[in-house]
Motif scaffolding. Sequence first.
Motif, PDB file in Angstrom:
ATOM      1  N   SER A  60       0.136   7.477  -6.368  1.00  0.00           N
ATOM      2  CA  SER A  60      -0.712   8.412  -5.619  1.00  0.00           C
ATOM      3  C   SER A  60      -2.117   7.866  -5.384  1.00  0.00           C
ATOM      4  CB  SER A  60      -0.788   9.773  -6.336  1.00  0.00           C
ATOM      5  OG  SER A  60       0.482  10.359  -6.432  1.00  0.00           O
ATOM      6  N   SER A  61      -2.215   6.586  -5.193  1.00  0.00           N
ATOM      7  CA  SER A  61      -3.493   5.967  -4.862  1.00  0.00           C
ATOM      8  C   SER A  61      -3.216   4.802  -3.912  1.00  0.00           C
ATOM      9  CB  SER A  61      -4.195   5.461  -6.128  1.00  0.00           C
ATOM     10  OG  SER A  61      -3.487   4.372  -6.669  1.00  0.00           O
ATOM     11  N   SER A  62      -4.276   4.212  -3.420  1.00  0.00           N
ATOM     12  CA  SER A  62      -4.099   3.075  -2.519  1.00  0.00           C
ATOM     13  C   SER A  62      -5.191   2.049  -2.786  1.00  0.00           C
ATOM     14  CB  SER A  62      -4.135   3.530  -1.061  1.00  0.00           C
ATOM     15  OG  SER A  62      -5.427   3.985  -0.727  1.00  0.00           O
ATOM     16  N   ARG A  67       0.859   4.193  -2.904  1.00  0.00           N
ATOM     17  CA  ARG A  67       0.687   5.625  -2.613  1.00  0.00           C
ATOM     18  C   ARG A  67       1.869   6.439  -3.141  1.00  0.00           C
ATOM     19  NH1 ARG A  67      -1.986   6.161   3.368  1.00  0.00           N
ATOM     20  NH2 ARG A  67      -3.850   4.959   2.862  1.00  0.00           N
ATOM     21  N   TYR A  68       3.068   5.917  -2.998  1.00  0.00           N
ATOM     22  CA  TYR A  68       4.256   6.650  -3.405  1.00  0.00           C
ATOM     23  C   TYR A  68       4.386   6.713  -4.931  1.00  0.00           C
ATOM     24  CZ  TYR A  68       9.154   7.973  -3.834  1.00  0.00           C
ATOM     25  OH  TYR A  68      10.319   8.602  -4.167  1.00  0.00           O
ATOM     26  N   LEU A  69       4.141   5.582  -5.596  1.00  0.00           N
ATOM     27  CA  LEU A  69       4.353   5.540  -7.043  1.00  0.00           C
ATOM     28  C   LEU A  69       3.148   6.026  -7.847  1.00  0.00           C
ATOM     29  CD1 LEU A  69       6.196   2.113  -7.338  1.00  0.00           C
ATOM     30  CD2 LEU A  69       7.197   4.400  -7.399  1.00  0.00           C
ATOM     31  N   ASN A 115       0.820  -1.205   0.000  1.00  0.00           N
ATOM     32  CA  ASN A 115       0.000   0.000   0.000  1.00  0.00           C
ATOM     33  C   ASN A 115       0.858   1.261   0.000  1.00  0.00           C
ATOM     34  OD1 ASN A 115      -2.579   0.960  -0.217  1.00  0.00           O
ATOM     35  ND2 ASN A 115      -2.915   1.091   1.990  1.00  0.00           N
ATOM     36  N   ALA A 116       1.991   1.233   0.706  1.00  0.00           N
ATOM     37  CA  ALA A 116       2.887   2.394   0.704  1.00  0.00           C
ATOM     38  C   ALA A 116       3.473   2.628  -0.683  1.00  0.00           C
ATOM     39  CB  ALA A 116       4.003   2.192   1.723  1.00  0.00           C
ATOM     40  N   MET A 117       3.834   1.543  -1.370  1.00  0.00           N
ATOM     41  CA  MET A 117       4.362   1.688  -2.728  1.00  0.00           C
ATOM     42  C   MET A 117       3.296   2.226  -3.683  1.00  0.00           C
ATOM     43  SD  MET A 117       7.486   1.092  -2.474  1.00  0.00           S
ATOM     44  CE  MET A 117       7.908   1.167  -4.188  1.00  0.00           C
TER      45      MET A 117
END
Length: 192
Positions: free
Chosen positions: A69-71, A65-67, A61-63
Amino acid sequence: MPTQPDKETQDSARDPAEYAQVLDTVPESEPAPKQDTVGEFLFQIFCAVIFLGMIGLVFYNAMLRYLFSSSYPPSEEWARFLFIYITFFGSIEAFYRKKHIAVDMFVDMLHGVSRKTVEIIASLVGMAVVGVLLWGGVVYVMSTYDQESVSTGVNMTFIYGTLPIMAAAALIIQLRDFIALLRRPVSEFEKA
């Protein structure tokens, strides 16, 4: 100025009986740790899979969001569920291995009958607390049996059911330890 003999000369001048005495005073190595049973090993694997799954979902989930911009909302919920599982199943492991938090500073100063009495009282209080936790857990699970989680649709009984499972296992472990405590002779209760 007198010279001191070198180390090799001193060692060769020692009596062999002195060496034997030194060797007798060397502490033996600690015994090898007891091997886990198959059940203990499988339980540890189960806990490790839960823990790694939780870490994997949080990383995923962090990836996202980082890559991007969603989850993925269900991953957050699954990670929370796995955190609940690892907390309660890890507590069972802590009770089983006696690695739970305990303040024994006062008890360590006692010995004999007084120490056994204090340990019996502490065990009874601990079993009472875990019994209340078991009862409260069952009541809570019964009140949430018709609820489903928001993102995944999982019945919350499967999530909150870990609390009474942990409490029941801890109560069984404490009861087993309490019986062993009652059977131990008073002479084995020494100051730490």
